[in-house]
Design a protein around this motif. Structure first.
Motif, PDB file in Angstrom:
ATOM      1  N   GLN A   1     -19.995  27.113  39.960  1.00  0.00           N
ATOM      2  CA  GLN A   1     -20.009  28.172  40.963  1.00  0.00           C
ATOM      3  C   GLN A   1     -19.450  27.687  42.290  1.00  0.00           C
ATOM      4  N   GLY A   2     -19.908  26.518  42.744  1.00  0.00           N
ATOM      5  CA  GLY A   2     -19.481  26.016  44.046  1.00  0.00           C
ATOM      6  C   GLY A   2     -18.007  25.680  44.094  1.00  0.00           C
ATOM      7  N   VAL A   3     -17.506  24.997  43.054  1.00  0.00           N
ATOM      8  CA  VAL A   3     -16.098  24.585  43.044  1.00  0.00           C
ATOM      9  C   VAL A   3     -15.180  25.780  42.802  1.00  0.00           C
ATOM     10  N   ALA A   4     -15.507  26.570  41.779  1.00  0.00           N
ATOM     11  CA  ALA A   4     -14.595  27.649  41.382  1.00  0.00           C
ATOM     12  C   ALA A   4     -14.677  28.863  42.292  1.00  0.00           C
ATOM     13  N   GLU A   5     -15.768  28.993  43.074  1.00  0.00           N
ATOM     14  CA  GLU A   5     -15.869  30.121  43.996  1.00  0.00           C
ATOM     15  C   GLU A   5     -14.812  30.039  45.090  1.00  0.00           C
ATOM     16  N   PHE A   6     -14.481  28.826  45.520  1.00  0.00           N
ATOM     17  CA  PHE A   6     -13.576  28.676  46.652  1.00  0.00           C
ATOM     18  C   PHE A   6     -12.209  28.138  46.270  1.00  0.00           C
ATOM     19  N   LEU A   7     -12.145  27.244  45.314  1.00  0.00           N
ATOM     20  CA  LEU A   7     -10.831  26.890  44.805  1.00  0.00           C
ATOM     21  C   LEU A   7     -10.283  28.101  44.060  1.00  0.00           C
TER      22      LEU A   7
ATOM     23  N   SER B   1     -11.178  31.070  39.967  1.00  0.00           N
ATOM     24  CA  SER B   1     -12.093  32.092  39.474  1.00  0.00           C
ATOM     25  C   SER B   1     -13.434  31.540  39.004  1.00  0.00           C
ATOM     26  N   SER B   2     -14.451  31.713  39.829  1.00  0.00           N
ATOM     27  CA  SER B   2     -15.798  31.269  39.464  1.00  0.00           C
ATOM     28  C   SER B   2     -16.381  32.140  38.351  1.00  0.00           C
TER      29      SER B   2
ATOM     30  N   LEU C   1      -9.780  36.631  37.508  1.00  0.00           N
ATOM     31  CA  LEU C   1      -8.817  36.762  38.601  1.00  0.00           C
ATOM     32  C   LEU C   1      -9.481  36.208  39.857  1.00  0.00           C
ATOM     33  N   SER C   2      -8.940  35.133  40.386  1.00  0.00           N
ATOM     34  CA  SER C   2      -9.567  34.443  41.507  1.00  0.00           C
ATOM     35  C   SER C   2      -9.548  35.299  42.769  1.00  0.00           C
ATOM     36  N   ARG C   3     -10.731  35.492  43.374  1.00  0.00           N
ATOM     37  CA  ARG C   3     -10.806  36.246  44.621  1.00  0.00           C
ATOM     38  C   ARG C   3     -10.060  35.524  45.731  1.00  0.00           C
ATOM     39  N   SER C   4     -10.330  34.214  45.884  1.00  0.00           N
ATOM     40  CA  SER C   4      -9.669  33.469  46.952  1.00  0.00           C
ATOM     41  C   SER C   4      -8.165  33.369  46.703  1.00  0.00           C
TER      42      SER C   4
END
Length: 277
Positions: free
Chosen positions: A13-19, A22-23, A173-176
């Motif tokens: 969650q922490g890594v994929a939420e911001f990189l 896609s978390s 689909l990554s938000r960031s």
């Protein structure tokens, strides 16, 4: 749920939420193929806490920007009086308006929220969404470097970035990645595109948690698992803060192409696992 599962889920969650990888897609992949706990259904309160953990990471990483925006917001609504001789911070006020406007497209997602949630178990969809995320990141590296910041970006720019965020609610689909690419396509400076994306996540995550907290309470909270949950949340906070720092460094010094190749690889592996499982 074991401590190991909580640590793995917190790290993902922490890594994929911001990189930009896609978390939601990664959490689904780990749950579907590696039999980790299903936080979406079996541990809804833990899911809420994980998102709060990553939200805290944003507050810590951008604490100065957030404090500045809050001070200016209170001045805008006349809850705070500016010191004598101090003029309004116009770029900060523009930033506030941009964030508000960019958040509005998420309201269009509410009527189809249940339909979107059904995609979390569709690993074929997630695989193709990851491949698309890779394409977006690959394209972003080839966009001309922009110079827009809060001083000269338009409200249309903000609205289009917000529309990209609304589309990126689907898993995989990554938000960031989507919002950063949209910002760069609109001529945002790279560092500003990253900052705007992360600040924009604050109302998005808060809103999603407000909608989810009642469901989590109704589903029941196993208080015996609270120590396990807190370990996972701590891992999400620390890894999320590190991921924000890495992406800010990449925005200043490097390119997003490495993440594009990763998303293509993860998408292909997910597709293969989906076909043979």
């Amino acid at each position: 749920m074991s401590y190991l599962s909580a640590i793995i889920l917190g790290l993902v969650q922490g890594v994929a939420e911001f990189l930009p990888i896609s978390s939601s897609g990664h959490l689904s992949i780990f749950q579907q193929f590696f039999q980790l706990a299903d936080v979406e259904h079996d541990h809804m309160f833990f899911d809420v806490l994980l998102h709060l953990g990553t939200l805290i990471a944003v507050f810590v990483a951008y604490r100065k920007d957030i404090a500045e925006l809050l001070r200016e917001f209170f001045a805008m609504v006349h809850l705070r009086r500016l010191p004598a001789g101090q003029h309004p911070d116009l770029p900060a006020r523009r930033m506030i308006l941009m964030l508000v406007l960019a958040t509005l497209p998420l309201l269009l997602v509410l009527p189809i929220k249940d339909a979107v949630e059904t995609l979390y178990t569709n690993t074929f969809f997630i695989a193709f969404a990851l491949l698309l995320t890779g394409v977006l990141l690959f394209v972003s590296d080839r966009l001309p470097r922009g110079s827009k910041t809060a001083r000269n970006a338009s409200m249309v720019d903000a609205l289009l970035v917000g529309a990209a965020q609304a589309v990126a609610v689907v898993p995989g689909l990554s938000r960031s990645g989507t919002t950063i690419t949209a910002g760069m396509a609109r001529g945002f400076d790279r560092s500003f595109a990253v900052k705007f994306s992360f600040l924009l996540s604050i109302p998005a995550v808060l809103g999603a948690n407000i909608l989810s907290i009642s469901d989590a309470i109704q589903a029941g909270i196993d208080t015996s698992l609270l120590p396990v949950y807190l370990v996972g949340v701590l891992v999400a906070m620390v890894s999320g803060y590190a991921a924000i720092g890495l992406l800010r460094f990449v925005a200043r010094k490097g390119r997003f192409g490495g993440f594009a190749y990763y998303c293509w690889g993860a998408g292909l592996v997910t597709l293969i696992l989906s076909l043979i499982s």
